[in-house]
Design a protein around this motif. Structure first.
Motif, PDB file in Angstrom:
ATOM      1  N   GLY A  40       0.805  -1.240   0.096  1.00 25.20           N
ATOM      2  CA  GLY A  40      -0.045   0.032   0.025  1.00 25.20           C
ATOM      3  C   GLY A  40       0.694   1.277  -0.084  1.00 25.20           C
ATOM      4  O   GLY A  40       2.090   1.269   0.509  1.00 25.20           O
ATOM      5  N   ALA A  41       0.505   2.296  -0.551  1.00 28.77           N
ATOM      6  CA  ALA A  41       1.257   3.354  -0.887  1.00 28.77           C
ATOM      7  C   ALA A  41       1.584   4.185   0.477  1.00 28.77           C
ATOM      8  O   ALA A  41       2.742   4.823   0.720  1.00 28.77           O
ATOM      9  CB  ALA A  41       0.467   4.637  -1.596  1.00 28.77           C
ATOM     10  N   GLY A  42       0.925   4.050   1.477  1.00 28.36           N
ATOM     11  CA  GLY A  42       1.196   4.582   2.915  1.00 28.36           C
ATOM     12  C   GLY A  42       2.016   3.706   3.700  1.00 28.36           C
ATOM     13  O   GLY A  42       2.137   3.975   4.994  1.00 28.36           O
ATOM     14  N   CYS A  43       2.098   2.410   3.431  1.00 27.39           N
ATOM     15  CA  CYS A  43       2.690   1.600   4.478  1.00 27.39           C
ATOM     16  C   CYS A  43       4.092   1.619   4.638  1.00 27.39           C
ATOM     17  O   CYS A  43       4.738   1.682   3.782  1.00 27.39           O
ATOM     18  CB  CYS A  43       2.153  -0.004   3.641  1.00 27.39           C
ATOM     19  N   GLY A  44       4.489   1.680   5.836  1.00 28.05           N
ATOM     20  CA  GLY A  44       5.669   1.838   6.033  1.00 28.05           C
ATOM     21  C   GLY A  44       6.798   0.237   5.999  1.00 28.05           C
ATOM     22  O   GLY A  44       5.915  -0.603   6.096  1.00 28.05           O
TER      23      GLY A  44
END
Length: 83
Positions: A40-44
């Motif tokens: 996911g784009a926001g996953c660290g």
């Protein structure tokens, strides 16, 4: 948290870890050293809030094996980078 929700999250996490472990083991056997991260784009990288975002990065197979997912219900997957 209801037991059913906990059990579902645990099952999904275990299956994601197993899927990624299989992918990484096969890559290692084939001599692949780096994997592209699909996430996911926001996953660290280490946790969902980590500022080191994972999506689209290249990681060593060893690093990927250490962090096959970063949180419950994580959608992370790996693939060899284009040649």
């Amino acid at each position: 948290m209801p037991v059913r929700a906990w059990a579902e999250a645990a099952t999904l996490a275990k299956s994601a870890v197993a899927y990624n472990a299989g992918t990484l083991n096969r890559a290692r056997e084939a001599g692949v050293q780096y994997m592209e991260v699909f996430d996911g784009a926001g996953c660290g990288w280490i946790s969902h809030q980590d500022s080191d975002k994972a999506a689209g990065t290249l990681r060593t197979v060893e690093d990927a094996a250490q962090w096959p997912i970063s949180h419950p219900r994580c959608q992370r997957a790996f693939g060899p980078p284009p040649a």
